[in-house]
Scaffold this motif. Structure first.
Motif, short mmCIF file in Angstrom:
data_model
loop_
_atom_site.label_atom_id
_atom_site.label_comp_id
_atom_site.label_asym_id
_atom_site.label_seq_id
_atom_site.Cartn_x
_atom_site.Cartn_y
_atom_site.Cartn_z
N ASN A 2 0.83 -1.20 0.00
CA ASN A 2 0.00 0.00 0.00
C ASN A 2 0.87 1.25 0.00
O ASN A 2 1.72 1.44 0.87
CB ASN A 2 -0.89 -0.03 1.25
N TYR A 4 0.16 4.12 0.70
CA TYR A 4 -0.13 5.07 1.79
C TYR A 4 0.67 4.79 3.06
O TYR A 4 0.80 5.66 3.91
CB TYR A 4 -1.62 5.06 2.11
N VAL A 5 1.19 3.55 3.17
CA VAL A 5 1.89 3.21 4.42
C VAL A 5 3.02 4.19 4.71
O VAL A 5 3.03 4.83 5.77
CB VAL A 5 2.38 1.75 4.40
N VAL A 8 1.58 7.84 5.25
CA VAL A 8 0.92 8.06 6.54
C VAL A 8 1.96 8.12 7.66
O VAL A 8 1.96 9.03 8.49
CB VAL A 8 -0.11 6.94 6.82
N LEU A 9 2.88 7.15 7.66
CA LEU A 9 3.88 7.11 8.73
C LEU A 9 4.71 8.38 8.78
O LEU A 9 4.81 9.05 9.80
CB LEU A 9 4.79 5.90 8.53
N ILE A 12 2.65 11.49 9.64
CA ILE A 12 2.31 11.65 11.06
C ILE A 12 3.53 12.04 11.88
O ILE A 12 3.48 12.93 12.73
CB ILE A 12 1.64 10.36 11.60
N LEU A 13 4.64 11.37 11.59
CA LEU A 13 5.87 11.72 12.32
C LEU A 13 6.24 13.18 12.11
O LEU A 13 6.56 13.90 13.06
CB LEU A 13 7.02 10.81 11.88
N ILE A 16 3.79 15.54 13.89
CA ILE A 16 3.98 15.57 15.34
C ILE A 16 5.26 16.31 15.70
O ILE A 16 5.29 17.13 16.63
CB ILE A 16 3.96 14.14 15.91
N ILE A 19 4.52 19.93 15.35
CA ILE A 19 3.70 20.44 16.46
C ILE A 19 4.53 20.58 17.73
O ILE A 19 4.46 21.58 18.44
CB ILE A 19 2.49 19.51 16.71
N LEU A 20 5.35 19.55 18.00
CA LEU A 20 6.16 19.59 19.23
C LEU A 20 7.12 20.77 19.21
O LEU A 20 7.27 21.48 20.20
CB LEU A 20 6.94 18.29 19.39
N VAL A 23 5.08 23.91 19.79
CA VAL A 23 4.66 24.06 21.18
C VAL A 23 5.84 24.46 22.05
O VAL A 23 5.75 25.33 22.91
CB VAL A 23 4.03 22.74 21.69
N THR B 65 -7.18 5.46 4.12
CA THR B 65 -6.04 5.12 3.27
C THR B 65 -5.74 3.63 3.31
O THR B 65 -4.71 3.19 2.79
CB THR B 65 -4.79 5.89 3.73
N THR B 67 -4.76 1.72 5.72
CA THR B 67 -3.51 1.39 6.41
C THR B 67 -3.76 1.10 7.88
O THR B 67 -2.97 1.47 8.74
CB THR B 67 -2.50 2.54 6.29
N LEU B 70 -1.30 -0.07 10.61
CA LEU B 70 -0.34 0.82 11.27
C LEU B 70 -0.89 1.39 12.58
O LEU B 70 -0.19 2.15 13.24
CB LEU B 70 0.02 1.99 10.35
N VAL B 74 1.04 4.05 15.07
CA VAL B 74 0.65 5.46 15.03
C VAL B 74 0.08 5.91 16.38
O VAL B 74 0.38 7.00 16.86
CB VAL B 74 -0.36 5.68 13.91
N ILE B 77 2.77 6.66 18.85
CA ILE B 77 3.44 7.94 18.56
C ILE B 77 2.58 9.11 19.04
O ILE B 77 3.07 10.02 19.71
CB ILE B 77 3.73 8.07 17.05
N ALA B 81 3.49 11.83 21.97
CA ALA B 81 3.51 13.26 21.65
C ALA B 81 2.54 14.03 22.54
O ALA B 81 2.85 15.12 23.03
CB ALA B 81 3.17 13.46 20.18
N ILE B 85 3.47 17.11 24.95
CA ILE B 85 2.88 18.45 24.84
C ILE B 85 2.21 18.84 26.15
O ILE B 85 2.35 19.96 26.64
CB ILE B 85 1.88 18.49 23.67
#
Lengths: 361, 192
Positions: A2, A4-5, A8-9, A12-13, A16, A19-20, A23, B65, B67, B70, B74, B77, B81, B85
């Motif tokens: 896929n 998207y794997v 997506v991973l 998201i990493l 985040i 964002i961290l 912040v 998607t 997935t 995962l 996810v 993670i 996070a 925060i």
């Protein structure tokens, strides 16, 4: 697979992380804060480090044998204003009631969260970090070594005879304190007398691994134990083993001044194997009538043919001193030995404010 | 399933600590006194509720998607996070709370209740509102559990109860937990 794997991973990493960072930038302690030390020295600090680290970064070195893990209790300072709230459980065991009331804290446990006003002993402001090279090692006895550290070209260290410095063991980053044994006149070298402690991390390093030419970070000078220079009282020094280090520094300092005060130095050991620097001190006592060197063995073997004093150091001191009302005492060694010696000295009417000691532990 | 039922069942019948035996590590370690237990409980409630709510839309994204395999990765993670925060936030605005939480807050990252709640809502096909309710009620149930255990332990310490030597300390806590689990079986079938 896929498609998207990975999207997506990674997505998201990345999100985040972003964002961290955001912040942290918005709310974290990246703003600049002002630390005022002893009312006059001011410097800005950024980040959320502990007071100990912040002071280190600004070249003020508080003593710390454990390196900020709240196990040695040496990095105390007085917090006047600011700080991050109440005494933490980690600090609890190291603070007396008196210290709590006056605001003493452990600097490794207090974080800089805003402007702060703090107070540290004036002598600590003299402490600096030195990069040194080992240029001399000598076996003094089977378990005691003399190590000499040479400062970088052009650098000098000013210390009072009797004070100590810390060495940082490379690799394991263990910090340990040792008294300086050298003459304070020689500002380019430091000598330490280091006894092998079974399973001791730093002493094992010094005895088994340290070689000529190694680079060692030394910070100092530290300590309230030093020669009272404005006094002219007679002196009693008692020290055994590596406790000889600060006394040697004191005696060398006095020698340079022509030995103006009467000094009696009691050196306690078990057998002749534990004696060192005997010649140096005997020679001094021959040269200066004011200086008396009294090595005493507690456990001499018959085959050693020991003709000097025999007995526990406390007994020898008791036997060989008279009235000490006007005398000053300098003691170095294990806490047990020091406590026992203080008792003996008190028997001879010494005044408590004239007893100075450095407990090696 | 309506929300009230879900709330009560997650709190009592299916208490995440006593029936699923999850989050045992902090439950046993930090239940020596009620004050600390409360602190840990509140921290868990905040984190679990937040991560539940955050993980739901992320799960929708994973589903869209294709997935979902995962999810575990996810979720962990996002949990880490979120805790991070939250820690920065509390440290900045509530320094008193921060110093009283101390180590509890970062510890929550590894509290399995947090991950379990996120995985459960996937398994049970909850919608958003149900997920939020379930997260809140489960963590509240866990907080209740740790406070009950801490209360019992505090009482036992106060009267110096005669615990058999081999069970002193953590051993007896497991037995207390067992008895409490049995007691919570009594809620089976409860509904409104």
């Amino acid at each position: 697979m896929n498609i998207y794997v990975p999207i997506v991973l990674i997505g998201i990493l990345l999100t985040i992380t972003f964002i961290l960072i955001l912040v942290d930038k918005l709310m974290g302690g990246s703003g600049e804060k002002m630390i005022t030390v002893n009312q006059d020295t001011k410097f800005p600090v950024s980040g959320d480090e502990s007071v100990l680290v912040s002071l280190n970064q600004n070249k003020i070195f508080l003593p710390s044998a454990c390196g900020g893990k709240a196990t040695c209790g040496m990095c105390k300072f007085r917090l006047i204003e600011g700080g991050d709230g109440e005494i933490k459980p980690t600090e609890d065991p190291f603070l007396s009631q008196e210290e709590r009331d006056s605001g003493v804290r452990l600097s490794c446990q207090v974080k800089v969260r805003g402007d702060m006003k703090i107070e540290i002993p004036e002598v600590l402001l003299n402490a600096k970090e030195y990069e040194t090279v080992v240029d001399y090692i000598e076996d003094l006895t089977y378990d005691i070594k003399l190590v000499r550290f040479k400062l970088k070209e052009g650098e000098q260290i000013d210390f009072k005879p009797g004070q100590y410095a810390q060495i940082r063991v490379p690799g394991i980053e263990v910090i340990r304190a040792y008294s300086m044994a050298s003459n304070p006149k020689d500002k380019e070298h430091l000598e330490m007398i280091i006894r092998m402690v079974p399973n001791g991390q730093a002493t094992t390093f010094v005895h088994k691994a340290l070689e000529l030419g190694d680079t060692i970070i030394v910070t100092g000078p530290f300590g309230h134990f030093y020669l009272q220079e404005d006094s002219d009282r007679d002196m009693i020094c008692i020290a055994g083993g590596s406790g000889k280090a600060p006394i040697r520094s004191i005696v060398q300092y006095l020698r340079d001044q022509g030995m103006p005060r009467k000094v009696k130095y009691f050196f306690g050991a078990r057998t002749t194997k534990d004696l060192f620097y005997t010649e140096e001190f005997v020679k001094l006592s021959e040269e200066f009538p004011n200086f008396t060197y009294i090595p005493a063995l507690s456990d001499p073997k018959p085959e050693e043919n020991w003709t000097g004093e025999v007995g526990l150091i406390t007994d020898v001191v008791d036997r060989m001193t008279g009235d000490l009302k006007e005398a000053e005492a300098y003691l170095c060694g294990s806490p047990g030995m020091i406590n026992a010696c203080i008792k003996v000295l008190q028997k001879h009417d010494i005044q408590d404010e004239h007893v100075f000691f450095d407990k090696f532990s | 399933m309506n929300l009230t039922d879900l709330f009560v069942s997650s709190l009592l019948n299916n208490n995440i600590a006593f029936t699923f035996i999850l989050g045992m590590c902090p439950l046993i370690a930090i239940s020596t006194n009620v004050k600390n237990a409360k602190g840990m409980g509140i921290a868990v409630v905040i984190v679990v509720t937040l991560t539940g709510i955050i993980n739901y839309p992320i799960y929708l994204l994973l589903k869209a998607t294709n997935t979902t395999n995962l999810a575990l990765l996810v979720f962990i993670i996002t949990i880490a996070a979120t805790v991070q925060i939250l820690e920065i936030f509390i440290e900045k605005y509530l320094p008193k709370v921060y110093s009283s939480f101390g180590i509890f807050l970062p510890l929550i990252t590894v509290n399995c209740v947090v991950l379990a709640v996120s995985l459960f809502f996937v398994n049970r096909n909850y919608n958003f509102l149900q997920t939020a309710t379930f997260s809140f009620a489960s963590s509240l149930g866990w907080m209740m559990a740790i406070i009950i255990v801490a209360g019992v332990r505090e009482k036992m310490a106060a009267i110096q109860s005669d615990v058999p030597r081999g069970l002193v300390g953590k051993g007896i806590v497991f037995i207390i937990l067992g008895i409490l689990s049995l007691a919570f079986l009594g809620f089976t079938g409860l509904s409104f």
